[in-house]
Design a protein around this motif. Sequence first.
Motif: not given
Length: 103
Positions: A62-64, A67-80
Amino acid sequence: MNRIEKLKAMLLENSEDAFLNHALALEYVKAGDDAKAAALFKLILEKDPDYVGSYYHLGKLQERNGDEQAAIAVYKKGMEMAQKLGEQHAYNELRAACEYLEF
C-alpha cells in the motif's frame, strides 16, 4: 511450471493454508501484480488475523502504491496482533515501518 503455478497447484489441496497463500502473494509482488497480491494478503488476514507477516507486506504494498494512510492502519493493526501474540521482532518491524510514514 513457474513458482506461481506450483503454489496454485499446492493450494488446490489446501486452499486455506496461510503459508502457501502468503508465498503466492509474495510471488505476485515479484511479478508486479500488486492487485492480486493485495487481494490475497487481505484474504489471509481476514481468515487468519494472527498471520502477522502479511500485515507488513500488505502495508509495504500500500505504501509503494501511494496509500500511506491505509499502510499506517495496516501496520498498526499488525502491531496490535504481534503484541498480542508476543512476537517482538514482528512488532518492531511493523513499528519502524509505521513510524517512518508518520514522521
